[in-house]
Design a protein around this motif. Structure first.
Motif, PDB file in Angstrom:
ATOM      1  N   LEU A 139      -2.760   0.445  -4.231  1.00  0.00           N
ATOM      2  CA  LEU A 139      -2.125  -0.841  -4.047  1.00  0.00           C
ATOM      3  C   LEU A 139      -1.182  -1.018  -5.228  1.00  0.00           C
ATOM      4  CD1 LEU A 139      -1.965  -3.579  -2.514  1.00  0.00           C
ATOM      5  CD2 LEU A 139      -3.663  -4.441  -4.131  1.00  0.00           C
ATOM      6  N   THR A 140       0.088  -1.172  -4.945  1.00  0.00           N
ATOM      7  CA  THR A 140       1.073  -1.237  -6.017  1.00  0.00           C
ATOM      8  C   THR A 140       2.135  -2.262  -5.675  1.00  0.00           C
ATOM      9  OG1 THR A 140       2.564   0.108  -7.380  1.00  0.00           O
ATOM     10  CG2 THR A 140       2.504   0.591  -5.029  1.00  0.00           C
ATOM     11  N   GLY A 141       3.032  -2.499  -6.596  1.00  0.00           N
ATOM     12  CA  GLY A 141       4.042  -3.524  -6.377  1.00  0.00           C
ATOM     13  C   GLY A 141       5.450  -3.009  -6.571  1.00  0.00           C
ATOM     14  N   ASN A 142       6.402  -3.940  -6.458  1.00  0.00           N
ATOM     15  CA  ASN A 142       7.809  -3.679  -6.782  1.00  0.00           C
ATOM     16  C   ASN A 142       8.489  -2.719  -5.815  1.00  0.00           C
ATOM     17  OD1 ASN A 142       7.043  -5.207  -9.019  1.00  0.00           O
ATOM     18  ND2 ASN A 142       6.822  -3.407 -10.324  1.00  0.00           N
ATOM     19  N   GLY A 143       8.000  -2.627  -4.587  1.00  0.00           N
ATOM     20  CA  GLY A 143       8.624  -1.759  -3.617  1.00  0.00           C
ATOM     21  C   GLY A 143       9.955  -2.287  -3.115  1.00  0.00           C
ATOM     22  N   VAL A 158       5.419   3.688   1.812  1.00  0.00           N
ATOM     23  CA  VAL A 158       4.914   2.388   1.389  1.00  0.00           C
ATOM     24  C   VAL A 158       5.056   1.376   2.500  1.00  0.00           C
ATOM     25  CG1 VAL A 158       7.118   1.638   0.394  1.00  0.00           C
ATOM     26  CG2 VAL A 158       4.991   0.646  -0.453  1.00  0.00           C
ATOM     27  N   LEU A 159       4.085   0.477   2.596  1.00  0.00           N
ATOM     28  CA  LEU A 159       4.126  -0.673   3.506  1.00  0.00           C
ATOM     29  C   LEU A 159       3.735  -1.885   2.688  1.00  0.00           C
ATOM     30  CD1 LEU A 159       4.389  -1.846   6.397  1.00  0.00           C
ATOM     31  CD2 LEU A 159       1.951  -1.362   6.692  1.00  0.00           C
ATOM     32  N   GLY A 160       4.650  -2.878   2.598  1.00  0.00           N
ATOM     33  CA  GLY A 160       4.372  -3.986   1.701  1.00  0.00           C
ATOM     34  C   GLY A 160       4.931  -5.314   2.169  1.00  0.00           C
ATOM     35  N   VAL A 196       0.864  -1.177   0.000  1.00  0.00           N
ATOM     36  CA  VAL A 196       0.000   0.000   0.000  1.00  0.00           C
ATOM     37  C   VAL A 196       0.901   1.226   0.000  1.00  0.00           C
ATOM     38  CG1 VAL A 196      -1.771   1.282   1.239  1.00  0.00           C
ATOM     39  CG2 VAL A 196      -1.819  -1.217   1.219  1.00  0.00           C
ATOM     40  N   ARG A 197       0.699   2.101  -0.977  1.00  0.00           N
ATOM     41  CA  ARG A 197       1.587   3.252  -1.142  1.00  0.00           C
ATOM     42  C   ARG A 197       0.787   4.546  -1.187  1.00  0.00           C
ATOM     43  NH1 ARG A 197       6.287   3.263  -5.658  1.00  0.00           N
ATOM     44  NH2 ARG A 197       6.650   1.321  -4.528  1.00  0.00           N
ATOM     45  N   ALA A 198       1.322   5.584  -0.572  1.00  0.00           N
ATOM     46  CA  ALA A 198       0.740   6.925  -0.628  1.00  0.00           C
ATOM     47  C   ALA A 198       1.787   7.869  -1.202  1.00  0.00           C
ATOM     48  CB  ALA A 198       0.318   7.386   0.754  1.00  0.00           C
ATOM     49  N   VAL A 199       1.420   8.606  -2.265  1.00  0.00           N
ATOM     50  CA  VAL A 199       2.353   9.488  -2.955  1.00  0.00           C
ATOM     51  C   VAL A 199       1.721  10.870  -3.118  1.00  0.00           C
ATOM     52  CG1 VAL A 199       3.729   9.859  -5.039  1.00  0.00           C
ATOM     53  CG2 VAL A 199       3.303   7.530  -4.233  1.00  0.00           C
ATOM     54  N   LYS A 200       2.501  11.907  -2.816  1.00  0.00           N
ATOM     55  CA  LYS A 200       2.056  13.288  -3.017  1.00  0.00           C
ATOM     56  C   LYS A 200       3.060  13.988  -3.908  1.00  0.00           C
ATOM     57  CE  LYS A 200       1.177  17.655  -0.582  1.00  0.00           C
ATOM     58  NZ  LYS A 200      -0.024  17.989  -1.382  1.00  0.00           N
TER      59      LYS A 200
END
Length: 375
Positions: free
Chosen positions: A48-52, A368-370, A34-38
């Motif tokens: 919800l994204t990948g490859n972190g 991000v937390l993954g 789970v990622r938050a971007v500003k």
């Protein structure tokens, strides 16, 4: 009866010997978070994204023992968009003569090779020596949450990493022939690669590439340098060189890297990008902290993002917690500070141009937390 038993035993022995000499394995990585971007003045985008931590992928690899210390091996590897179920990547390059664009299913690696005491010869699509050097000395592995890919950019006409050259060899090369030095007692390792352009100069760039990497590893110290050149018809060559080193102790591993790319478009001033990277990995409990500082500076361009006053800095700090040998939790926080018309961002926020990238001195921040699972 005795004859039947003898034949059965012989067949079993032959099958067992063949199995012992050959192997094929299915492998892969699933990475989701789970990622938050500003970005700039735009709102925060949660997704919800990948490859972190690692690129999600799957593949097949195998070897066959040919005897005399020689082995044949293949490797087929494709990226996975685990959040949506997509696979591979699209290649918009037309094959020429009006042919339809093709899709790269095994977009990460597709190679066949022979290896032995004299080293390995590998054919197909593979990492370029220059990108391998980038990955080796980056605490985030180039393509993770805060890898250099955030500052290098992709393959658009004004891409920072390729300086608008259209080169398609920043990370991988198609139609390549690579040679890898064998392991030796002196700690020297290296790679040489040549890739055929095969007459194509498309929107994904010309793939006519030559490059090499040479390194030395002894105990806790590892250092290497690499150089690559991609032929761009009607323009100068797109040239890349980099050098890095790492030193590890039980308490900390330090990494440093310098990367430079140069290109001169026809009738225009020469362009260059310089990238400095410092990183650290610190073991802590069942995991490790990771930190990186990166700085990119441009010279000679006229397009936004490529001009002399354009550049970016990236800071990131994270922790990886190993639940097992195959599964890990991770968390990261980072900031990219842009200068001039630079518009570098973390993945997952608003795009350049939507309250970002058209105004000076904008920032991109992300958290991000993954979880990552290897299989």
């Amino acid at each position: 009866m005795k004859k039947s038993i003898s034949i059965g035993s012989l067949l079993g022995a032959c099958i067992g010997a063949a199995s012992a000499q050959s192997s094929v394995a299915l492998f892969g990585v699933i990475d989701l978070g789970v990622r938050a971007v500003k970005n700039g003045d735009g709102g925060t985008v949660a997704s919800l994204t990948g490859n972190g931590l690692s690129t999600s992928r799957w593949g097949l690899r195998g070897t066959e023992d040919l005897g005399g210390g020689i082995k044949a091996g293949f490797w087929l590897e494709s990226a996975i968009g685990a959040d949506t179920g997509t696979a591979g990547s699209s290649n918009s390059a037309a094959a020429g003569n009006g042919a339809m664009a093709t899709s790269k299913f095994f977009d990460r690696r597709a190679t066949l090779g022979l290896s032995g005491a004299a080293g390995e010869v590998r054919l197909g699509r593979d990492y370029t020596p220059t990108f391998s050097n980038l990955s080796a000395f980056d605490a985030y592995g180039s393509t993770g949450f805060a890898g250099e890919a955030n500052l290098l950019g992709g393959g658009s006409p004004t891409a920072v990493g390729t300086l608008g050259s259209g080169a398609g060899t920043l990370a991988r090369a198609d139609n390549s022939v690579g040679y890898f030095l064998p392991r030796n007692a002196y700690g020297i390792y290296g790679t040489a690669m040549a890739a055929a352009g095969e007459g194509s100069n498309t929107s994904n760039g010309n793939n006519r590439y030559v490059g090499a990497r040479i390194g030395w590893r002894s105990g806790a110290l590892d250092m290497a340098g690499a150089y690559g050149r991609t032929r761009i018809p009607n323009d100068s060559d797109f040239r890349v060189w980099n050098a890095g080193a790492s030193y590890g102790t039980p308490a900390v591993k330090l990494l440093v890297l310098y990367h430079q790319a140069d290109f001169t478009p026809a009738g225009l001033p020469s362009r260059s990008q310089k990238l400095w990277v410092l990183g650290a990995k610190v073991p802590a409990g069942p995991g490790e902290f990771r930190a990186t500082y990166q700085r990119s500076a441009m010279r000679g361009g006229t397009a936004p993002g490529l001009r002399d006053q354009d550049g970016a800095r990236q800071f990131a700090l994270g922790y990886v917690y190993h639940l097992s040998k195959r599964t890990a939790l991770y968390t990261d926080a980072g900031r990219i500070q842009n200068r001039g018309r630079s518009s570098r961002t973390f993945t997952g926020g608003t795009t350049a141009g939507s309250n970002f990238g058209t105004v000076d001195n904008r920032n991109s921040t992300a958290f991000v937390l993954g979880v990552r699972h290897n299989f």
